[in-house]
Motif scaffolding. Structure first.
Motif, PDB file in Angstrom:
ATOM      1  N   ALA A  55     -39.320  18.023 -83.560  1.00  0.00           N
ATOM      2  CA  ALA A  55     -38.251  18.442 -84.470  1.00  0.00           C
ATOM      3  C   ALA A  55     -37.705  17.259 -85.268  1.00  0.00           C
ATOM      4  O   ALA A  55     -37.493  17.358 -86.486  1.00  0.00           O
ATOM      5  CB  ALA A  55     -37.130  19.104 -83.670  1.00  0.00           C
ATOM      6  N   VAL A  56     -37.481  16.132 -84.620  1.00  0.00           N
ATOM      7  CA  VAL A  56     -36.955  14.957 -85.313  1.00  0.00           C
ATOM      8  C   VAL A  56     -37.953  14.458 -86.353  1.00  0.00           C
ATOM      9  O   VAL A  56     -37.587  14.133 -87.497  1.00  0.00           O
ATOM     10  CB  VAL A  56     -36.618  13.845 -84.299  1.00  0.00           C
ATOM     11  CG1 VAL A  56     -36.257  12.544 -85.008  1.00  0.00           C
ATOM     12  CG2 VAL A  56     -35.462  14.282 -83.410  1.00  0.00           C
TER      13      VAL A  56
ATOM     14  N   VAL B 299     -29.916  15.424 -84.045  1.00  0.00           N
ATOM     15  CA  VAL B 299     -30.613  16.327 -83.132  1.00  0.00           C
ATOM     16  C   VAL B 299     -30.173  16.077 -81.693  1.00  0.00           C
ATOM     17  O   VAL B 299     -29.971  17.009 -80.900  1.00  0.00           O
ATOM     18  CB  VAL B 299     -32.137  16.160 -83.277  1.00  0.00           C
ATOM     19  CG1 VAL B 299     -32.880  16.938 -82.198  1.00  0.00           C
ATOM     20  CG2 VAL B 299     -32.588  16.622 -84.656  1.00  0.00           C
TER      21      VAL B 299
ATOM     22  N   ARG C 100     -40.246  12.632 -95.135  1.00  0.00           N
ATOM     23  CA  ARG C 100     -40.155  12.824 -96.582  1.00  0.00           C
ATOM     24  C   ARG C 100     -41.145  11.872 -97.230  1.00  0.00           C
ATOM     25  O   ARG C 100     -40.808  10.734 -97.574  1.00  0.00           O
ATOM     26  CB  ARG C 100     -38.727  12.541 -97.100  1.00  0.00           C
ATOM     27  CG  ARG C 100     -37.673  13.512 -96.660  1.00  0.00           C
ATOM     28  CD  ARG C 100     -37.881  14.895 -97.281  1.00  0.00           C
ATOM     29  NE  ARG C 100     -36.812  15.800 -96.924  1.00  0.00           N
ATOM     30  CZ  ARG C 100     -36.748  16.496 -95.809  1.00  0.00           C
ATOM     31  NH1 ARG C 100     -37.699  16.378 -94.905  1.00  0.00           N
ATOM     32  NH2 ARG C 100     -35.752  17.309 -95.569  1.00  0.00           N
TER      33      ARG C 100
ATOM     34  N   ARG D 272     -33.333   7.068 -92.025  1.00  0.00           N
ATOM     35  CA  ARG D 272     -33.339   8.528 -91.972  1.00  0.00           C
ATOM     36  C   ARG D 272     -33.788   9.001 -90.591  1.00  0.00           C
ATOM     37  O   ARG D 272     -33.227   9.957 -90.035  1.00  0.00           O
ATOM     38  CB  ARG D 272     -34.266   9.099 -93.033  1.00  0.00           C
ATOM     39  CG  ARG D 272     -34.259  10.627 -93.067  1.00  0.00           C
ATOM     40  CD  ARG D 272     -35.364  11.198 -93.917  1.00  0.00           C
ATOM     41  NE  ARG D 272     -35.284  10.725 -95.286  1.00  0.00           N
ATOM     42  CZ  ARG D 272     -36.275  10.126 -95.928  1.00  0.00           C
ATOM     43  NH1 ARG D 272     -37.417   9.918 -95.308  1.00  0.00           N
ATOM     44  NH2 ARG D 272     -36.138   9.733 -97.177  1.00  0.00           N
TER      45      ARG D 272
ATOM     46  N   ILE E  94     -31.279  11.310 -88.278  1.00  0.00           N
ATOM     47  CA  ILE E  94     -31.681  12.659 -87.863  1.00  0.00           C
ATOM     48  C   ILE E  94     -31.850  12.721 -86.355  1.00  0.00           C
ATOM     49  O   ILE E  94     -31.502  13.725 -85.708  1.00  0.00           O
ATOM     50  CB  ILE E  94     -32.970  13.072 -88.594  1.00  0.00           C
ATOM     51  CG1 ILE E  94     -32.651  13.277 -90.071  1.00  0.00           C
ATOM     52  CG2 ILE E  94     -33.574  14.335 -87.982  1.00  0.00           C
ATOM     53  CD1 ILE E  94     -33.811  13.693 -90.917  1.00  0.00           C
TER      54      ILE E  94
ATOM     55  N   LEU F 241     -38.088  16.895 -89.383  1.00  0.00           N
ATOM     56  CA  LEU F 241     -36.899  16.827 -90.237  1.00  0.00           C
ATOM     57  C   LEU F 241     -36.784  15.492 -90.970  1.00  0.00           C
ATOM     58  O   LEU F 241     -36.223  15.427 -92.066  1.00  0.00           O
ATOM     59  CB  LEU F 241     -35.646  17.050 -89.385  1.00  0.00           C
ATOM     60  CG  LEU F 241     -35.481  18.461 -88.794  1.00  0.00           C
ATOM     61  CD1 LEU F 241     -34.309  18.497 -87.834  1.00  0.00           C
ATOM     62  CD2 LEU F 241     -35.298  19.486 -89.905  1.00  0.00           C
ATOM     63  N   ALA F 242     -37.315  14.420 -90.368  1.00  0.00           N
ATOM     64  CA  ALA F 242     -37.187  13.090 -90.973  1.00  0.00           C
ATOM     65  C   ALA F 242     -38.298  12.790 -91.969  1.00  0.00           C
ATOM     66  O   ALA F 242     -38.178  11.831 -92.734  1.00  0.00           O
ATOM     67  CB  ALA F 242     -37.193  12.016 -89.874  1.00  0.00           C
TER      68      ALA F 242
END
Length: 369
Positions: free
Chosen positions: A172-173, A194, A179, A186, A190, A176-177
């Motif tokens: 999940a981390v 979390v 990019r 970042r 994040i 989401l991180a």
């Protein structure tokens, strides 16, 4: 290991004309050349010295820990038993009761120290560790959910649930991180977010649990090595046999990542794949350690920074971090057993050591900024 630059070729002019002298290797201060077959490089002497001192401290703490208890043993007697001597009672106390606990602590500390070195290298930030990035909190959610919701048979599934929870939190981390890559600030922010969400979920589960189940879960959440036997050592050792070589195999990519993303790409590193492999190794190490002993905080955060300051260099040394992590946790467990009449969880001792260092690092970083 690092490569050694060649000195420029020198020329001399005489009656016979100009003669070019052969290039010679220029040794770096504090580095020793090592050659294994066709592979050669340089080893930092300070890293070897610190690693040997860490191993000596680990052995001393392990012998003291094995000798401490209701059936006290002199360190010389402990060493004698480990090398095949001693009475039948001594061998039972050492091999069946106390050695599994010490080995579990050493392996858990080794895994956390190495995981911390990898995450801090990838994120290029001293604050990055499995404690900060939500991995430990994910393992806590998995374990507490099984204890609270699983009933009488939950104890068998706690390590597996902790492992799955840590892996899910890490995925999940990372998702989401990401990019167009994973960048340090970042990633950490994040991970903190979390982790806070998962910590709230743990609190909710504890509030809804029966008092007996809540007490069991709270003991696990403090991170303890008590009541560890060979059933705890074997799966952890097998996991490390796979994960440690994988972590050490990432030496070149992690070294290249220290120079920035563009430079790493220029050196031929496939950036996203390298980051993913390093993070998978770090998460696997942290998850295996948490599943074996519960969430023991600040070992993965503290030992790479201590190793970096003792050894020097551009990044935390992985092997030295692993040795210091094992030494720290075995020593913390010994202190937890001797500090008060009632045994304390080892995680409380590591938190008491690591939390002041975290505050100092945050203060120092703010002043530098």
């Amino acid at each position: 290991m690092t490569t050694t630059p060649d000195a420029p070729a020198a020329t001399t002019t005489g009656a016979a004309g100009t003669t070019t002298l052969a290039r010679r290797r220029v040794p770096h201060a504090g580095l020793a050349p090592v050659r294994v077959g066709r592979v050669s490089g340089l080893v930092r002497l300070r890293a070897v010295l610190v690693g040997l001192l860490g191993l000596a401290g680990l052995c001393a703490a392990a012998v003291a820990g094995i000798g401490h208890g209701d059936y006290p043993m002199h360190p010389a007697d402990v060493v004698d038993v480990l090398f095949g001597g001693g009475t039948k009672m001594d061998r039972y106390v050492v091999f069946d009761l106390r050695l599994p606990r010490v080995l579990t602590g050493a392996l858990v500390g080794l895994a956390l120290g190495l995981a911390g070195a990898l995450t801090q290298t990838v994120a290029r930030n001293a604050l990055a560790s499995p404690d900060v990035l939500g991995v430990t909190q994910g393992a806590s959610v998995g374990a507490v959910a099984v204890v609270v919701l699983g009933g009488a048979g939950a104890a068998v599934s706690v390590p597996v649930a902790a492992l799955l929870g840590a892996l899910a939190a890490a995925v999940a981390v990372y998702a989401l991180a990401w990019r167009r890559g994973v960048h340090g600030h970042r990633f950490i922010l994040i991970g903190l977010a979390v982790g806070e969400v998962l910590s709230g979920l743990v609190s909710y589960l504890l509030v809804r649990a029966e008092i007996v189940d809540a007490a069991k879960a709270t003991i696990w959440l403090n991170g303890s090595l008590s009541n560890r036997d060979w059933s705890s050592v074997r799966p952890l050792a097998l996991s490390l046999c796979v994960l440690v070589p994988l972590a050490l195999a990432t030496s070149f990519p992690t070294r290249a990542l220290q120079f920035g993303d563009d430079t790493a790409r220029g050196l031929g590193v496939r950036l996203q794949r390298a980051q993913l492999v390093v993070l998978l190794a770090a998460v696997g190490l942290a998850a295996a350690a948490t599943a074996a002993a519960g969430p023991i905080g600040f070992v993965a955060f503290l030992t790479p920074q201590v190793a970096l300051r003792l050894v020097g260099g551009p990044k935390p040394p992985p092997l030295v971090s692993a040795v210091l992590g094992a030494c720290l946790l075995v020593t913390a467990d010994l202190v937890a057993r001797t500090l008060t009449p009632h045994e304390l969880p080892a995680g409380l001792v590591t938190a008491a050591v690591g939390a002041p260092y975290l505050l100092w690092l945050l203060t120092r970083t703010r002043r530098t900024s």
